[in-house]
Structures are given as structure tokens and as C-alpha cells.
Design a protein around this motif. Structure first.
Motif, PDB file in Angstrom:
ATOM      1  N   GLN A   1     -25.102 -47.779 -72.431  1.00  0.00           N
ATOM      2  CA  GLN A   1     -26.394 -47.131 -72.669  1.00  0.00           C
ATOM      3  C   GLN A   1     -27.516 -47.873 -71.935  1.00  0.00           C
ATOM      4  O   GLN A   1     -28.439 -47.247 -71.424  1.00  0.00           O
ATOM      5  CB  GLN A   1     -26.699 -47.082 -74.167  1.00  0.00           C
ATOM      6  CG  GLN A   1     -27.974 -46.353 -74.487  1.00  0.00           C
ATOM      7  CD  GLN A   1     -28.315 -46.343 -75.976  1.00  0.00           C
ATOM      8  OE1 GLN A   1     -27.714 -47.055 -76.756  1.00  0.00           O
ATOM      9  NE2 GLN A   1     -29.278 -45.551 -76.350  1.00  0.00           N
ATOM     10  N   LEU A   2     -27.420 -49.192 -71.839  1.00  0.00           N
ATOM     11  CA  LEU A   2     -28.432 -49.964 -71.120  1.00  0.00           C
ATOM     12  C   LEU A   2     -28.414 -49.647 -69.628  1.00  0.00           C
ATOM     13  O   LEU A   2     -29.459 -49.545 -69.003  1.00  0.00           O
ATOM     14  CB  LEU A   2     -28.217 -51.459 -71.331  1.00  0.00           C
ATOM     15  CG  LEU A   2     -28.517 -51.973 -72.720  1.00  0.00           C
ATOM     16  CD1 LEU A   2     -28.214 -53.457 -72.811  1.00  0.00           C
ATOM     17  CD2 LEU A   2     -29.950 -51.700 -73.099  1.00  0.00           C
ATOM     18  N   LYS A   3     -27.226 -49.492 -69.079  1.00  0.00           N
ATOM     19  CA  LYS A   3     -27.131 -49.144 -67.657  1.00  0.00           C
ATOM     20  C   LYS A   3     -27.717 -47.759 -67.415  1.00  0.00           C
ATOM     21  O   LYS A   3     -28.472 -47.553 -66.459  1.00  0.00           O
ATOM     22  CB  LYS A   3     -25.680 -49.188 -67.185  1.00  0.00           C
ATOM     23  CG  LYS A   3     -25.538 -48.934 -65.705  1.00  0.00           C
ATOM     24  CD  LYS A   3     -24.145 -49.171 -65.213  1.00  0.00           C
ATOM     25  CE  LYS A   3     -24.081 -49.017 -63.711  1.00  0.00           C
ATOM     26  NZ  LYS A   3     -22.757 -49.331 -63.177  1.00  0.00           N
ATOM     27  N   TYR A   4     -27.384 -46.825 -68.287  1.00  0.00           N
ATOM     28  CA  TYR A   4     -27.912 -45.463 -68.175  1.00  0.00           C
ATOM     29  C   TYR A   4     -29.442 -45.463 -68.224  1.00  0.00           C
ATOM     30  O   TYR A   4     -30.108 -44.853 -67.386  1.00  0.00           O
ATOM     31  CB  TYR A   4     -27.328 -44.599 -69.291  1.00  0.00           C
ATOM     32  CG  TYR A   4     -27.963 -43.244 -69.410  1.00  0.00           C
ATOM     33  CD1 TYR A   4     -27.677 -42.239 -68.489  1.00  0.00           C
ATOM     34  CD2 TYR A   4     -28.868 -42.961 -70.428  1.00  0.00           C
ATOM     35  CE1 TYR A   4     -28.264 -40.992 -68.589  1.00  0.00           C
ATOM     36  CE2 TYR A   4     -29.456 -41.722 -70.534  1.00  0.00           C
ATOM     37  CZ  TYR A   4     -29.159 -40.747 -69.612  1.00  0.00           C
ATOM     38  OH  TYR A   4     -29.754 -39.521 -69.705  1.00  0.00           O
ATOM     39  N   LEU A   5     -30.011 -46.171 -69.201  1.00  0.00           N
ATOM     40  CA  LEU A   5     -31.468 -46.204 -69.337  1.00  0.00           C
ATOM     41  C   LEU A   5     -32.121 -46.949 -68.181  1.00  0.00           C
ATOM     42  O   LEU A   5     -33.212 -46.580 -67.743  1.00  0.00           O
ATOM     43  CB  LEU A   5     -31.859 -46.839 -70.675  1.00  0.00           C
ATOM     44  CG  LEU A   5     -31.542 -45.997 -71.906  1.00  0.00           C
ATOM     45  CD1 LEU A   5     -31.817 -46.780 -73.176  1.00  0.00           C
ATOM     46  CD2 LEU A   5     -32.335 -44.704 -71.905  1.00  0.00           C
TER      47      LEU A   5
ATOM     48  N   VAL B   1     -27.935 -50.900 -60.324  1.00  0.00           N
ATOM     49  CA  VAL B   1     -27.654 -51.709 -61.503  1.00  0.00           C
ATOM     50  C   VAL B   1     -26.169 -52.059 -61.471  1.00  0.00           C
ATOM     51  O   VAL B   1     -25.316 -51.175 -61.473  1.00  0.00           O
ATOM     52  CB  VAL B   1     -28.009 -50.946 -62.800  1.00  0.00           C
ATOM     53  CG1 VAL B   1     -27.776 -51.814 -64.011  1.00  0.00           C
ATOM     54  CG2 VAL B   1     -29.452 -50.471 -62.747  1.00  0.00           C
ATOM     55  N   VAL B   2     -25.876 -53.365 -61.424  1.00  0.00           N
ATOM     56  CA  VAL B   2     -24.514 -53.849 -61.259  1.00  0.00           C
ATOM     57  C   VAL B   2     -24.164 -54.769 -62.431  1.00  0.00           C
ATOM     58  O   VAL B   2     -24.993 -55.572 -62.857  1.00  0.00           O
ATOM     59  CB  VAL B   2     -24.373 -54.638 -59.936  1.00  0.00           C
ATOM     60  CG1 VAL B   2     -22.969 -55.154 -59.754  1.00  0.00           C
ATOM     61  CG2 VAL B   2     -24.791 -53.787 -58.766  1.00  0.00           C
TER      62      VAL B   2
ATOM     63  N   TYR C   1     -26.183 -57.252 -66.883  1.00  0.00           N
ATOM     64  CA  TYR C   1     -26.433 -56.324 -65.785  1.00  0.00           C
ATOM     65  C   TYR C   1     -27.451 -56.969 -64.860  1.00  0.00           C
ATOM     66  O   TYR C   1     -28.334 -57.703 -65.309  1.00  0.00           O
ATOM     67  CB  TYR C   1     -26.987 -54.986 -66.282  1.00  0.00           C
ATOM     68  CG  TYR C   1     -25.942 -54.036 -66.783  1.00  0.00           C
ATOM     69  CD1 TYR C   1     -24.911 -53.602 -65.974  1.00  0.00           C
ATOM     70  CD2 TYR C   1     -25.993 -53.540 -68.079  1.00  0.00           C
ATOM     71  CE1 TYR C   1     -23.957 -52.718 -66.434  1.00  0.00           C
ATOM     72  CE2 TYR C   1     -25.050 -52.654 -68.549  1.00  0.00           C
ATOM     73  CZ  TYR C   1     -24.032 -52.250 -67.710  1.00  0.00           C
ATOM     74  OH  TYR C   1     -23.091 -51.372 -68.170  1.00  0.00           O
ATOM     75  N   GLU C   2     -27.356 -56.649 -63.594  1.00  0.00           N
ATOM     76  CA  GLU C   2     -28.255 -57.214 -62.605  1.00  0.00           C
ATOM     77  C   GLU C   2     -28.751 -56.100 -61.703  1.00  0.00           C
ATOM     78  O   GLU C   2     -27.979 -55.221 -61.315  1.00  0.00           O
ATOM     79  CB  GLU C   2     -27.484 -58.256 -61.788  1.00  0.00           C
ATOM     80  CG  GLU C   2     -28.306 -59.013 -60.800  1.00  0.00           C
ATOM     81  CD  GLU C   2     -27.483 -60.080 -60.100  1.00  0.00           C
ATOM     82  OE1 GLU C   2     -27.754 -60.304 -58.904  1.00  0.00           O
ATOM     83  OE2 GLU C   2     -26.583 -60.659 -60.723  1.00  0.00           O
ATOM     84  N   MET C   3     -30.040 -56.134 -61.390  1.00  0.00           N
ATOM     85  CA  MET C   3     -30.594 -55.158 -60.448  1.00  0.00           C
ATOM     86  C   MET C   3     -30.570 -55.771 -59.060  1.00  0.00           C
ATOM     87  O   MET C   3     -31.106 -56.850 -58.849  1.00  0.00           O
ATOM     88  CB  MET C   3     -32.014 -54.786 -60.842  1.00  0.00           C
ATOM     89  CG  MET C   3     -32.072 -53.941 -62.065  1.00  0.00           C
ATOM     90  SD  MET C   3     -33.701 -53.282 -62.294  1.00  0.00           S
ATOM     91  CE  MET C   3     -33.506 -52.499 -63.873  1.00  0.00           C
TER      92      MET C   3
END
Length: 120
Positions: free
Chosen positions: A75-79, A95-96, A103-105
Motif C-alpha cells: 500500500q505504501l508503494k501504491y500511495l 519506487v524501488v 522503499y527508496e525513490m
């Protein structure tokens, strides 16, 4: 003897170092976006009631929550991707998953040498 009711806390980290250093992304507005949009039990704006805490560093966001909540990292990646799309940064940043709970941008790797080679 009473059973222990200590709740384990899990943490997810979103590392925005590269875009923040380049002054492309504002971490404060990203934190506000997450607070408004994270859903727990199909409801928004119930973070404090469920023990979810979002803390902000200069370049990182840490989302801490009780382990029995069943909060999905996905959900964090989606948002995060939706926020980038809203800010019109989705074409430049991705977002990886850097580790199990991080997660890292990162910027897309764009090489200009490919176009020159194709023309020759």
C-alpha cells in the motif's frame, strides 16, 4: 501469571534522499498525503486510533504500526506512486524496494548515448 500483552511494532521506511537533495520532492507534503490516504480497515484518517505513527526525517519517512494490524507494505508503494503522479514526477522517479522493509525513490537511468549510436 498474566499473559504479556506487549505489541511488536513494525516499521517501514520510505527513503527520498535523491529527490529531496535535488529539491524536487517535499517530504512534508508527502507525509501529509500519506496521513490523509493510508487506509486501515477500508477507512482513512484512523491512523492514531490504530497506533500508526508516521515520523519524518529530512529525507526519510518512517511508518510504525503494531504487528497485529496487518498493514501491507504494498500500500505504501501504491500511495508513493500516486503521489509522484500527482506531482508530475512519475516520469522521472521510481519506487524501488531497497530491503525487506524499505522503499527508496530513485531516478530512472536515462542514457543519452543510445540515440547517437542508433543514428550512425
Amino acid at each position: 501469571m498474566a499473559p504479556k500483552t506487549k505489541k511488536n511494532t513494525l516499521k517501514f521506511v520510505i527513503d527520498c534522499t535523491a529527490p529531496v537533495d535535488d529539491k524536487v520532492l517535499d517530504v512534508a507534503s508527502f507525509e501529509k498525503y500519506l496521513q490523509d490516504r493510508i487506509k486501515i480497515g477500508n477507512k482513512t484518517n484512523v491512523l492514531a486510533q490504530n497506533g500508526v505513527v508516521i515520523t519524518r526525517d529530512r529525507t526519510k519517512l518512517v511508518i510504525a504500526f503494531p504487528s497485529d494490524l496487518g498493514f501491507a507494505k504494498r500500500q505504501l508503494k501504491y500511495l508513493s506512486k500516486r503521489y509522484l503522479k500527482k506531482q508530475q514526477l512519475r516520469d522521472y522517479l521510481r519506487v524501488v524496494a531497497a530491503s525487506k522493509n524499505t522503499y527508496e525513490m530513485r531516478y530512472f537511468a536515462i542514457s543519452g548515448n543510445d540515440e547517437d549510436e542508433e543514428e550512425e
